[in-house]
Design an enzyme around this catalytic site. Structure first.
Site, PDB file in Angstrom:
ATOM      1  CB  ALA A   1     -14.172   5.242  10.890  1.00 36.15           C
TER       2      ALA A   1
ATOM      3  N   GLY B   1     -10.569   7.729   6.995  1.00 33.18           N
ATOM      4  CA  GLY B   1      -9.846   6.704   6.040  1.00 33.18           C
ATOM      5  C   GLY B   1     -10.655   6.135   5.174  1.00 33.18           C
TER       6      GLY B   1
ATOM      7  CB  THR C   1     -13.857   1.764   1.648  1.00 33.06           C
ATOM      8  OG1 THR C   1     -15.338   1.943   1.805  1.00 33.06           O
ATOM      9  CG2 THR C   1     -13.658   0.217   1.246  1.00 33.06           C
ATOM     10  CB  CYS C   2      -8.624   2.931   1.292  1.00 32.79           C
ATOM     11  SG  CYS C   2      -6.780   2.702   0.959  1.00 32.79           S
TER      12      CYS C   2
ATOM     13  CE  LYS D   1      -4.119  -4.683  -1.178  1.00 31.36           C
ATOM     14  NZ  LYS D   1      -5.578  -4.657  -1.648  1.00 31.36           N
TER      15      LYS D   1
ATOM     16  N   GLY E   1     -18.020  -7.307  -7.037  1.00 31.42           N
ATOM     17  CA  GLY E   1     -17.630  -5.766  -7.538  1.00 31.42           C
ATOM     18  C   GLY E   1     -17.983  -4.763  -6.553  1.00 31.42           C
TER      19      GLY E   1
ATOM     20  CB  ALA F   1      -6.985   4.128  -2.422  1.00 29.87           C
TER      21      ALA F   1
ATOM     22  CG  HIS G   1      23.544  -6.725 -10.506  1.00 32.29           C
ATOM     23  ND1 HIS G   1      22.515  -7.619 -11.120  1.00 32.29           N
ATOM     24  CD2 HIS G   1      24.554  -7.581  -9.968  1.00 32.29           C
ATOM     25  CE1 HIS G   1      23.055  -8.837 -11.025  1.00 32.29           C
ATOM     26  NE2 HIS G   1      24.240  -8.714 -10.313  1.00 32.29           N
TER      27      HIS G   1
END
Length: 472
Positions: free
Chosen positions: A42, A44, A46-47, A56, A275, A324, A448
């Site tokens: 597909a 994109g 793995t990311c 995320k 990993g 990535a 600030h």
């Protein structure tokens, strides 16, 4: 992805449509090169599909739920009902939107996209197969390998998607388990553990070393560990996963220490997060004259070129760091080199982020690395408990640290563990890339109240001029 027969020849063949491959393909097409992109799964990679983006999305959703449940100190009380199935559906919608966007970008830039698996048959040709059926051969002037990486399996822990899960399986896990075992306290294990703990899952993490996030400085990893323990995550350090067996309620995990002490833990599922390794087995690299290193990665130079001059490798398949944004940069460089443009990789200023709670982000050198490189470093630090914005967010754990050359004051590196660290690091990555000094950043007016003021204060602290924290 719509099936399409491969062309017989192309200027640039890109194998893999992840963040390295699709970026390389688009950049090369923008240089008026004929580009063919071959992808077996597909757009994109793995990311977008099973890594950065879905994880995320779940981190964001679970953060919202967790924060809503823990705002009594602000005078806010709410009853929160998490519909996990809807949450997973929203996550999938985010992925679909992004992967669809990549497809449109490739086609809009004139890239020919072919559905299939590419296998080298010589230094100038590949064979493309789809579902085991040969689709044809493509001859190329240049090739860019961008096949990425996949989760590592431990001996005896074959991913079955039922009892033993990879990170990919964990991101698709339904229904929500009551108990979860996670093997590995690296960045993948810690991100997943935090997500599930915030959803009320009883999480136990087994790690053979003695700390979370091995490789990061202990004062950084300590902040994340403390927050994780506050969430109810249990850690078992110094234990290696030995074997597992199924039970009526899920799995029983057996572990062993270096001294031979054995323990067992029970849960509904076990996630192995130890990993990732490069994907090269389908490429038939010897036919192209390419050899991998001892870890299976393809060695490249500072232009992403392999030992074969007209073949490049980018992203995870080319080795650490497996990021990535590093893959995308390498893809751009490889495409530019092929187009005859001067381009090289700058690795010193590549930031790395861990989306734990709080986030971790680093760039450049640590103090120890600066000393080893022959610098006489000066260090500045700003604790988030002294940040007005952090206080208003109720997020005061962690700090920002700056490392600079003590003589020239050139900024060499930064480490931060704090809210939105992944957003704050860009200023310091730019500073390192531009060889900016402490004075350059310290004299820049920062808005600030913002978290970014902590960067300014840490830089000022390195000069002994901080206002809102005591100078060293």
């Amino acid at each position: 992805m719509a099936a399409k027969s491969p062309p017989t020849e192309t200027d640039v063949l890109v194998i893999g449509a992840g963040p390295g491959g699709y970026v390389a393909a688009i950049r090369a097409a923008q240089s008026d090169l004929d580009v063919t992109l071959v992808e077996k799964d597909a757009y994109g990679g793995t990311c977008l599909n099973v890594g950065c983006i879905p994880s995320k999305a779940l981190i964001t959703a679970t953060d919202v739920a967790h924060e809503a449940r823990h705002t009594e100190y602000m005078g806010i009380r709410a009853e929160i009902d998490v519909d996990f199935s809807t949450m997973m559906g929203w996550k999938d919608d985010v992925v679909t939107q992004l992967t669809g966007g990549v497809e449109k970008l490739c086609k809009g830039n004139g890239v020919t996209v072919v559905d299939g698996t590419a296998e080298f048959t010589s230094e100038q040709t590949v064979r493309v197969t789809r579902n085991g059926t040969e689709q044809g051969s493509i001859s190329f002037a240049h090739a860019i390998i961008a096949t990425g990486s996949r989760p590592v399996e431990l001996p005896g822990f074959v991913f079955d998607g039922d009892h033993v899960l990879s990170s990919t399986h964990a991101l698709e896990l339904e229904p929500l388990p009551d108990q979860l075992l996670v093997i590995g306290a690296g960045y993948i294990g810690m991100e997943l553990s935090t997500v599930f703990a915030k959803l009320g899952v009883d999480v136990t993490v087994v790690e053979m070393l003695d700390q979370v996030l091995p490789g990061y400085e202990r004062d950084i990893s300590r902040v994340v560990r403390q927050r994780a323990e506050d969430l109810g995550i249990t850690f078992r350090f110094g234990e290696g996963a030995d074997s597992w067996e199924s039970t009526n309620h899920g799995v029983r995990l057996l572990t062993e220490t270096e001294d031979g002490d054995r323990s067992e833990y029970s849960a509904n599922r076990v996630v192995v997060a130890v990993g990732r390794k490069p994907v090269t087995e389908t490429l038939n690299l010897p036919a192209a004259g390419i050899e991998t290193d001892d870890w299976g990665f393809i060695p490249t130079d500072d232009q992403a070129r392999t030992a074969v001059e007209h073949v490049f490798a980018v992203g995870d398949v080319a080795g650490e760091p497996l990021l990535a944004h590093k893959a995308s940069k390498e893809g751009e460089v490889a495409a530019d080199v092929i187009a005859g443009e001067p381009a090289t990789l700058t690795t010193q200023a590549i930031p790395a982020a861990v989306f734990t709670d709080p986030e971790i982000c680093t760039v450049g050198m640590t103090e120890a690395e600066a000393e080893e490189a022959g610098h006489e470093p000066v260090v500045g630090r700003m604790p988030m408990r002294a940040s007005g914005r952090a206080l208003t967010l109720g997020e005061t754990d962690g700090f920002v640290r700056i490392v600079a050359n003590g003589n020239s004051e050139t900024i060499l590196g930064a480490q931060m563990v704090c809210p939105d660290a992944s957003e704050l690091i860009a200023e310091l990555a730019l500073a390192i890339e531009m060889e900016a000094t402490l004075a350059d950043v310290a004299t820049t007016v920062h808005t600030h109240p913002t978290l970014n003021e902590a960067v300014m204060e840490a830089v000022a602290n390195a000069r002994g001029e901080a206002i809102h924290t005591l100078n060293r």
